[in-house]
Design an enzyme around this catalytic site. Structure first.
Site, PDB file in Angstrom:
ATOM      1  N   SER A 124     -48.846   7.635  -9.551  1.00  0.00           N
ATOM      2  CA  SER A 124     -50.289   7.409  -9.471  1.00  0.00           C
ATOM      3  C   SER A 124     -50.848   7.794  -8.110  1.00  0.00           C
ATOM      4  O   SER A 124     -50.170   7.678  -7.084  1.00  0.00           O
ATOM      5  CB  SER A 124     -50.586   5.929  -9.731  1.00  0.00           C
ATOM      6  OG  SER A 124     -51.929   5.620  -9.440  1.00  0.00           O
ATOM      7  N   TYR A 153     -50.530  -2.668  -7.932  1.00  0.00           N
ATOM      8  CA  TYR A 153     -50.250  -1.549  -8.830  1.00  0.00           C
ATOM      9  C   TYR A 153     -49.772  -0.333  -8.031  1.00  0.00           C
ATOM     10  O   TYR A 153     -48.731   0.260  -8.345  1.00  0.00           O
ATOM     11  CB  TYR A 153     -51.491  -1.182  -9.636  1.00  0.00           C
ATOM     12  CG  TYR A 153     -51.348   0.122 -10.383  1.00  0.00           C
ATOM     13  CD1 TYR A 153     -50.466   0.237 -11.451  1.00  0.00           C
ATOM     14  CD2 TYR A 153     -52.074   1.247  -9.999  1.00  0.00           C
ATOM     15  CE1 TYR A 153     -50.303   1.432 -12.124  1.00  0.00           C
ATOM     16  CE2 TYR A 153     -51.921   2.454 -10.671  1.00  0.00           C
ATOM     17  CZ  TYR A 153     -51.047   2.537 -11.733  1.00  0.00           C
ATOM     18  OH  TYR A 153     -50.884   3.739 -12.382  1.00  0.00           O
ATOM     19  N   LYS A 175     -45.963   1.449  -8.075  1.00  0.00           N
ATOM     20  CA  LYS A 175     -45.685   2.850  -8.393  1.00  0.00           C
ATOM     21  C   LYS A 175     -44.907   3.524  -7.268  1.00  0.00           C
ATOM     22  O   LYS A 175     -44.007   4.340  -7.515  1.00  0.00           O
ATOM     23  CB  LYS A 175     -46.988   3.594  -8.678  1.00  0.00           C
ATOM     24  CG  LYS A 175     -47.574   3.304 -10.049  1.00  0.00           C
ATOM     25  CD  LYS A 175     -46.631   3.759 -11.161  1.00  0.00           C
ATOM     26  CE  LYS A 175     -47.248   3.624 -12.534  1.00  0.00           C
ATOM     27  NZ  LYS A 175     -46.328   4.092 -13.586  1.00  0.00           N
TER      28      LYS A 175
END
Length: 327
Positions: free
Chosen positions: A118, A142, A146
């Site tokens: 991402s 998040y 990643k």
């Protein structure tokens, strides 16, 4: 080319990747727990294993049963804003889940991996144009999860380098994936801008802009927006390259090189739908950087990456798919 397993293959992006494999006559298997995916998104004739990536023995069994030679790993929890409130869940799904997939691959003798990463790994970059050399500084659980996923893959590749089955891999760093390449597959996320805006317009409500006080030209977030079908093709290209034994970079940005603001998105939504509803302004969402725009030059060089859809086509394809889904 050998069979590839797509974790998260019943989700919005995963289903498009599965279709890209099928469209090129390649064998593919879907593994998904349907926590956010839909069984109806899996094309007829494609084997579907319903299980969680956290169940390592089940992943091993799927890899062995279908004689899988490579994995496209998308399954995970992808909402940056929500991850701020649910860090433990985010880390379990994205870090523990990736470790489970890697363990299953090692046990089953599968040595090729394309990882769904991402743009969130960059946080708010100081440079106008992000490249793969831009320092990583994630600003949400998040994004952190990643980046840790990329580290796990890197470390497993190092650990297996001198063994009989060294891990070959690359990570594709997504930006804002939008649109539809198949009217039977639509983004059903309750958090992404396109579904939020288009569903609001369809219901006769004004769409919402989250924050208009960012340090950008019009005060709204600036992002790369890329069509989901273009993203899907990059995964097949990466899988083909790994199958052929080509050396790939550890990570590639699937970026357009041109930023689009949320206000510009809203203008495109109005033009495509014919809506005259003026967007309402809501507070910023946590974990949303002001600007992320990336160069896709490396992916273009090594994977044949290209942006084949403009903003109007992105909005129009999504709008058509929503209309089809409602019929």
């Amino acid at each position: 080319m050998s069979t590839w397993l797509v974790t998260g293959g019943a989700g919005y992006i995963g289903a498009h990747i599965v279709r890209a494999f099928v469209g090129q006559g390649l064998d593919v298997v879907v593994l998904d727990d349907l926590s956010s995916g839909h069984a109806s998104f899996v094309p007829d004739g494609v084997p579907f294993v319903r299980t969680t990536i956290l169940d390592t023995p089940a992943v091993v069994a799927a890899l062995r049963e279908h004689d899988v030679a490579g994995v496209v790993h998308l399954a995970g929890f992808k909402y940056a804003g929500v991850s701020v409130q649910r860090p433990l869940h985010t880390y379990e799904q994205n870090v523990t889940g990736t470790a489970s997939v890697l363990a299953a691959m090692a046990e089953a003798g599968v040595a090729s991996l394309v990882f769904s990463s991402s743009a969130a790994v960059y946080g708010t970059p100081e440079t106008e144009l992000v490249t793969e050399a831009t320092p990583t500084a994630p600003e949400s659980p998040y994004g952190e999860s990643k980046l840790i996923g990329e580290w796990l893959i890197r470390d497993q590749a190092r650990a297996s380098a001198d063994g009989p089955l060294p891990l070959r891999h690359t990570s594709l760093r997504y930006f804002n994936v939008v649109g539809s390449g198949d009217e039977s597959v639509v983004d059903t996320s309750p958090h992404n801008l396109f579904p939020l805006a288009l569903e609001a317009v369809a219901a006769g409500r004004p769409p919402t802009i989250f924050g208009d006080d960012y340090p950008t030209p019009d005060g709204t977030c600036v992002r790369d927006y890329v069509h989901v079908a273009d993203v899907a093709e990059a995964h097949v290209a990466a899988a083909r390259a790994l199958d052929a034994g080509h050396a790939l970079q550890a990570a590639y940005n699937l970026g357009s090189g041109d930023g689009v603001s949320v206000r510009q998105i809203m203008a495109a939504v109005a033009a495509v739908t014919g809506s005259d509803l003026e967007p309402t302004i809501a507070p910023r969402r946590p974990g949303d950087p002001a600007r992320i725009v990336a160069s896709g030059a490396a992916a273009a060089r090594d994977l044949g990456w290209a942006m084949r859809h403009d903003l109007t086509e992105m909005v129009a394809s999504d709008w058509r798919a929503r209309g089809s889904a409602s019929r």
